[in-house]
Design a protein around this motif. Structure first.
Motif, short mmCIF file in Angstrom:
data_model
loop_
_atom_site.label_atom_id
_atom_site.label_comp_id
_atom_site.label_asym_id
_atom_site.label_seq_id
_atom_site.Cartn_x
_atom_site.Cartn_y
_atom_site.Cartn_z
N VAL A 115 3.91 5.86 -5.48
CA VAL A 115 3.96 5.95 -6.95
C VAL A 115 2.81 6.80 -7.47
CG1 VAL A 115 3.76 4.62 -9.08
CG2 VAL A 115 5.16 3.75 -7.21
N LYS A 116 1.64 6.57 -6.91
CA LYS A 116 0.46 7.35 -7.33
C LYS A 116 0.69 8.84 -7.08
CE LYS A 116 -4.43 7.88 -6.17
NZ LYS A 116 -5.53 7.38 -5.30
N ASN A 117 1.30 9.17 -5.95
CA ASN A 117 1.58 10.57 -5.63
C ASN A 117 2.57 11.17 -6.62
OD1 ASN A 117 1.49 12.93 -3.80
ND2 ASN A 117 3.61 12.37 -3.39
N LYS A 118 3.60 10.39 -6.98
CA LYS A 118 4.59 10.88 -7.94
C LYS A 118 3.95 11.16 -9.30
CE LYS A 118 8.64 8.60 -5.92
NZ LYS A 118 9.64 7.52 -6.09
N VAL A 126 9.39 2.96 -10.69
CA VAL A 126 10.48 2.03 -10.41
C VAL A 126 10.25 1.26 -9.11
CG1 VAL A 126 12.91 1.89 -9.74
CG2 VAL A 126 12.25 3.19 -11.76
N ASP A 127 9.81 1.94 -8.05
CA ASP A 127 9.58 1.27 -6.77
C ASP A 127 8.52 0.18 -6.91
OD1 ASP A 127 11.47 2.81 -5.55
OD2 ASP A 127 10.05 4.20 -4.62
N PHE A 128 7.50 0.46 -7.68
CA PHE A 128 6.43 -0.53 -7.88
C PHE A 128 6.95 -1.72 -8.69
CE2 PHE A 128 2.45 -1.99 -10.07
CZ PHE A 128 1.85 -2.52 -8.94
N TYR A 129 7.72 -1.42 -9.74
CA TYR A 129 8.33 -2.51 -10.52
C TYR A 129 9.17 -3.41 -9.61
CZ TYR A 129 7.35 0.39 -14.69
OH TYR A 129 6.76 1.14 -15.67
N GLU A 130 9.99 -2.79 -8.78
CA GLU A 130 10.89 -3.55 -7.91
C GLU A 130 10.10 -4.34 -6.88
OE1 GLU A 130 13.58 -0.71 -6.29
OE2 GLU A 130 14.82 -0.59 -8.12
N TYR A 131 9.02 -3.75 -6.34
CA TYR A 131 8.20 -4.47 -5.37
C TYR A 131 7.60 -5.73 -5.99
CZ TYR A 131 4.14 -5.86 -2.71
OH TYR A 131 3.22 -6.61 -2.03
N VAL A 132 7.03 -5.59 -7.17
CA VAL A 132 6.42 -6.75 -7.85
C VAL A 132 7.46 -7.81 -8.18
CG1 VAL A 132 5.11 -7.50 -9.88
CG2 VAL A 132 4.52 -5.35 -8.75
N GLY A 160 0.81 -1.21 0.00
CA GLY A 160 0.00 0.00 0.00
C GLY A 160 0.85 1.26 0.00
N GLU A 161 1.94 1.24 0.77
CA GLU A 161 2.84 2.39 0.81
C GLU A 161 3.49 2.64 -0.55
OE1 GLU A 161 5.61 1.52 3.86
OE2 GLU A 161 4.15 1.64 5.50
N VAL A 162 3.92 1.56 -1.19
CA VAL A 162 4.57 1.69 -2.50
C VAL A 162 3.60 2.26 -3.52
CG1 VAL A 162 5.57 0.41 -4.43
CG2 VAL A 162 6.27 -0.12 -2.10
#
Length: 577
Positions: A419-422, A534-540, A413-415
């Protein structure tokens, strides 16, 4: 097993269930869930607890001989001298050990196989227990699977043993059985009388239908059939170590295991579904960016083509006007007039034509560039909105919220929120400024609204203007110098060709510079958008590396559980019939 006191089928299932719980316990550490770790640890402790037999009796009642004969192992020392007044718990150990755990309580470890399944609490004489009964009545009897009161077959009247029984609560008395040991020492008829007397004593103490066994360790050692130990073992197997009692214990542990396995299975299924949705979102984002970049490139290409076409049209008008201006008559008038009016000279005419050329380009350029930038920015704006919609679809309606994976779900949820905010900032503030700023000077059209998109629009127009100034300034001025220093009538053809060459070279340079500058800006824009994810890609990616092995590991556990539960249930149903 070395003794028929143990139901081998029950013990086999016990060990299989323990192996399964061991795997499940390891898995709870893999998913880092402390609640399940504690639950499964308790289940393992419960199932691995050996059957606990508490043996109580007077000194010299034959307790040690009884225990050894019952288990068919030399567990307890048979000593003619009175034993110590310490309570001894005898358990399995790889080597012989003796540990004094507290006052009057000792644990003895012996490398005897039967003790893997059965633990013995051997007590001193009951007269000693009367003085120090708390350890026995609070620690061992409540947790014992069976409490065995041993009386000498010749004398079941010893008051101290019955006094100890009085300390045993009503709830715990259902675990009590009575043994008249050393039956070989009684006379004919004496044993029967003592059995009835013992029954009478037990009933007076509210033990209805007491179970009484007459045994002889001596006859058991000699292999005589009337030693009483076969009946004793059969009773123990039925009520404690192998009958319905222990079946219910196994089924209870199995039921709790099923709840844990089902809970993990449901959570993993939901986590898999969430991962599938996240992976789909990653693919959608990358596809949207790829398609969006191609569409934006098309918009820029169309803009450049319109600007170049407009350049061609105005350059044609200038060329036509220039040719007309080179007529002999016009030149004569301008040359003659220059004697009287400087502003009517050939150079001033060339400069005037240069200004009008630039003014026409400017007049049409602003509209075309602004319109092209608008379409380009609308494409970017719609792309960013669609990306935010993708994030909303997995943030506002989460697939998974089970408490087993709360930390993972919260991190996800944080990630997503970050990302959504960015991405949202790309629509609302100056996130692109640092990477795209390029001295727009005074050209800052407001048709796009405020914020970063306006800046991008300004950059597009500025880049086009930069190319425009680079190629238009000086084209006609150079021609004017050529005219002023030549005999016009003899150089007219060359001058026109020079003009055409300059205009064509300017157009080519204009197109190249626009393509390079706007192409570079386009690349930066999409790199910045992609960087936001990028953070979301890395999380997945990390989730894939973590989740898939967990799923495979749990599948093996689940299959083992299904197989074991099916066999246990089937066998126990047969036993009921």
């Amino acid at each position: 097993m070395p003794s028929t006191i143990i139901d081998e089928k029950i013990v086999r299932y016990k060990f299989e269930l323990d192996e399964l719980l061991t795997e499940l316990h390891d898995f709870t550490f893999s998913i880092n869930n402390s609640d399940l770790q504690h639950l499964v640890s308790n289940l393992r402790t419960n199932i691995n607890e050996p059957f606990l037999f508490v043996v109580i009796g007077e000194i010299k009642a034959g307790k040690s001989s009884f225990i050894n004969a019952l288990l068919k192992e030399d567990i307890c020392k048979v000593d003619p001298a009175p034993c110590t007044d310490v309570i001894q718990k005898i358990v399995y150990s790889d080597k012989k050990t003796e540990i004094d755990l507290k006052s009057k309580y000792r644990q003895i470890g012996l490398p005897v196989e039967i003790l893997r399944t059965i633990a013995i609490v051997d007590t001193p004489g009951t007269n000693t227990l009367l003085r120090d009964h708390e350890e026995l009545t609070q620690r061992f009897i409540p947790n014992g699977d069976l409490v065995i009161f041993v009386f000498p077959a010749k004398n079941p009247h010893t008051q101290s043993s019955w006094d100890v029984l009085d300390y045993v609560s009503e709830e715990w008395r259902k675990k009590v059985v009575f043994v008249l040991q050393q039956a070989d020492l009684t006379k004919e008829g004496e044993l029967k009388t003592n059995i009835e007397k013992l029954r009478e004593y037990a009933i007076k103490r509210n033990i209805t239908n007491p179970r009484i066994f007459a045994t002889s360790a001596e006859w058991e050692a000699e292999g005589k059939p009337d030693s009483g130990f076969d009946e004793m073992r059969a009773f123990i197997k039925e009520t404690a170590t192998g009958g319905r009692h222990y079946q219910l214990k196994l089924l209870s542990i199995l039921d709790t295991t099923d709840q844990a396995v089902s809970r993990i299975g449901k959570s993993l299924s939901e986590r898999e579904a969430r991962f599938a949705k996240d992976s789909e979102t990653v693919a959608n984002v990358k596809n949207r960016l790829s398609v969006g970049e191609k569409q934006s490139a098309y918009e820029i290409k169309s803009l450049i083509e319109r600007l170049v076409s407009n350049y061609d049209r105005i350059a044609g008008e200038v060329k036509s006007e220039f040719k007309d201006g080179l007529s002999i008559f016009s030149l004569f008038k301008k040359s003659f007039g220059s004697i009287f009016k400087k502003e009517k000279s050939i150079n001033s005419w060339i400069m005037d034509l240069q200004r009008r050329f630039e003014k026409r380009l400017h007049a049409t350029f602003e509209d075309i560039a602004s319109d092209g930038a608008y379409h380009f920015l609308e494409g970017i704006r719609n792309l960013l909105k669609s990306l935010i919609d993708d994030l909303n679809s997995i943030q506002d309606k989460p697939v998974y919220r089970d408490e087993l994976f709360t930390k993972i779900s919260d991190k996800r949820g944080e990630v997503i929120a970050d990302v959504k905010n960015k991405v949202a900032q790309l629509l609302q503030n100056d996130s692109f400024v640092d990477s795209l700023k390029s001295s727009p000077e005074k050209i800052a059209p407001t048709v796009f609204g405020g914020g970063v998109l306006a800046i991008i629009g300004t950059i597009i127009i500025t880049a086009a203007h930069g190319a425009f100034f680079d190629v238009t300034g000086g084209i006609l001025t150079g021609i004017g110098v050529l005219i002023a220093s030549s005999v016009i009538i003899f150089r007219k053809g060359k001058i026109i060709r020079q003009l055409e060459k300059g205009l064509n070279a300017g157009k080519k340079q204009f197109e190249i510079e626009l393509t390079e500058k706007l192409g570079a800006k386009l690349k930066i824009i999409y790199e910045d958008v992609n960087r936001s994810f990028v953070d979301f890609y890395e999380y997945v990616s990390r989730e894939e590396e973590t989740l898939l092995p967990l799923v495979e590991q749990f599948k093996d556990i689940h299959d083992s559980y299904d197989s074991l539960a099916g066999r246990i249930s089937s066998d126990f149903r047969k036993d009921e019939k």
